[in-house]
Design a protein around this motif. Structure first.
Motif, PDB file in Angstrom:
ATOM      1  N   GLU A 106       0.871  -1.679  -0.077  1.00  0.00           N
ATOM      2  CA  GLU A 106       0.424  -0.414  -0.333  1.00  0.00           C
ATOM      3  C   GLU A 106       0.797   1.414   0.017  1.00  0.00           C
ATOM      4  N   HIS A 110       0.886   3.811  -3.276  1.00  0.00           N
ATOM      5  CA  HIS A 110       0.292   5.165  -2.892  1.00  0.00           C
ATOM      6  C   HIS A 110       1.141   6.159  -2.252  1.00  0.00           C
ATOM      7  N   HIS A 162     -10.776   3.271  -3.841  1.00  0.00           N
ATOM      8  CA  HIS A 162      -9.973   4.409  -4.522  1.00  0.00           C
ATOM      9  C   HIS A 162     -10.583   5.221  -5.391  1.00  0.00           C
TER      10      HIS A 162
END
Ligand SMILES: O=C([S-])c1cc(C(=O)S)c[n+]([C@@H]2O[C@H](COP(=O)(O)O)[C@@H](O)[C@H]2O)c1
Ligand code: NI
Length: 385
Positions: A106, A110, A162
């Motif tokens: 993650e 991101h 998202h």
């Protein structure tokens, strides 16, 4: 050796893994008790039998009370929940390692620091329960090795917190990119591998490929949530195989200025002090010099001592080393009765056959005692086994 083989024909997710592993346990009561004792509220666990394309399996589902807003959790909060759980230490370590893989992926996707990742869907209560549950079940089944098929994912796009993202979803792709996992896409227009599923298999599997030759003892089917044109199931096989995977360290050095006496001496010392094997290979080195390659097969524990023996007893000023995987058959020492006396033998099993090989030292002692030539005793040994 007891092994688990994961057939990820329809991918893998946290709840499919729990469903399949639960079917492999003789007793499930302890599992419910551990799960109910977790410091998580406003969620209910449902375990039921369901069918996909005629195949019945276990469907594990966590129902979260949508009315109650769950706190935003970082990796440290999740580690705290795992630490406080009443589960074995090994299960805690495993659960944390699985979560770390998700957090790392993650963070990469991101562009954040791992500590700053806060989990929405991946890491919500159901993922925490799934991951702790998987860790508990693996700890309970304690296989010696875990193998997996190539992991199938689908294609296309899915909608999540998202927005619309491509399949394999970015977190899943990242988890696979930072592991040895082998995956492929198949002709199914949806997500088959969730980030939680990817992290579980990446953490658990020792290798990927077809199921090795094994005695199959039990099969567990875990049911996936979606209805697909293929059976949405994870099949986990519990079996026994005769081979034992292992790792050794290979140390090598080429020497062109060492005498035969030095080489013989160092070999004797190394074998006496824990080398698994030492051997010499005749080679031609630079400047057309006939020389020897010294090869030492050892393990982590003895490597330092082997290094000392090499530098103290030969003329070498350096060596190369590497870790190598090996497969060895399980072996057992057995007594073989000959009319002249008892000889120790090494019994190994491979596929359906057993083989017994004589132990040289035992055969030698009997030969010395009876004055029967070694080769004759060897023949008699072969007749008895
Ligand atoms: O919540 C987040 S950050 C999230 C990230 C991603 C990325 O690929 S990035 C994907 N998803 C999707 O959420 C659901 C739930 O995943 P679980 O592993 O918890 O089952 C799934 O569809 C993911 O692809 C969420
Ligand atoms: Ni994400």
């Amino acid at each position: 050796m007891n092994v688990l083989y994961f057939d990820c024909m329809s991918g893998i997710s946290g709840n499919m893994t729990i469903g399949a592993l639960l079917e492999l346990c003789d007793d499930q009561k302890w599992f419910y008790e551990c799960m109910l004792a977790l410091p998580l509220t406003h969620c209910t666990i449902h375990i039921s039998k369901e069918i996909r394309n005629g195949i019945s399996g276990t469907y594990f589902d966590v129902e979260v009370d949508e009315e109650m807003v769950q706190p935003e959790r970082h990796l440290s909060d999740i580690y705290k929940i795992i630490e406080e759980a009443q589960i074995p230490e090994h299960a805690k370590t495993l659960a944390k390692a699985i979560f770390y893989r998700i957090a790392k992926a993650e963070a990469k996707v991101h562009n954040m620091m791992i500590e700053d990742v806060h989990f929405h869907e991946v890491g919500a209560v159901d993922s925490i329960i799934d991951i702790i549950g998987v860790a508990l079940l693996v700890d309970y089944l304690h296989p010696d090795a875990i193998y997996s098929s190539v992991v199938n994912d689908g294609y296309g796009f899915i909608e999540c917190a998202h927005g619309i993202i491509p399949v394999p979803v970015p977190a899943t792709s990242e988890i696979f990119a930072s592991s040895d996992a082998i995956m492929r896409q198949i002709d199914i227009n949806t997500e088959l591998v969730t980030p939680t599923g990817a992290a579980i298999i990446a953490q658990l599997a020792d290798s990927y490929g077809p199921m090795p030759a094994m005695k199959v003892n039990k099969i567990g089917w875990g049911i996936g949530t979606k209805q697909l044109k293929i059976p949405n199931v994870l099949k986990v096989t519990l079996g026994e195989i005769a081979q034992h995977p292992d790792e050794v360290i290979i140390m090598e050095s080429n020497v062109d200025d060492c005498t035969g006496e030095m080489l013989g001496f160092v070999m004797e010392k190394m074998m006496h002090e824990g080398a698994r094997d030492v051997f010499f290979t005749p080679i031609f080195m630079k400047k057309n010099r006939p020389a020897y390659r010294i090869t030492v097969v050892t393990d982590e524990e003895h490597m330092k001592r082997m290094e000392e023996l090499l530098f103290l007893n030969t003329t070498t000023i350096g060596f190369r080393y590497r870790k190598e995987k090996r497969h060895v058959l399980n072996r057992e020492i057995v007594d073989v009765k000959l009319p002249e006396g008892v000889v120790k033998g090494k019994k190994v099993d491979f596929e359906q056959e057993s083989y017994i090989y004589p132990e040289y030292e035992s055969l030698k002692s009997l030969s010395e005692e009876t004055r029967i030539p070694l080769k004759e005793l060897y023949k008699r040994f072969q007749r008895e086994v």
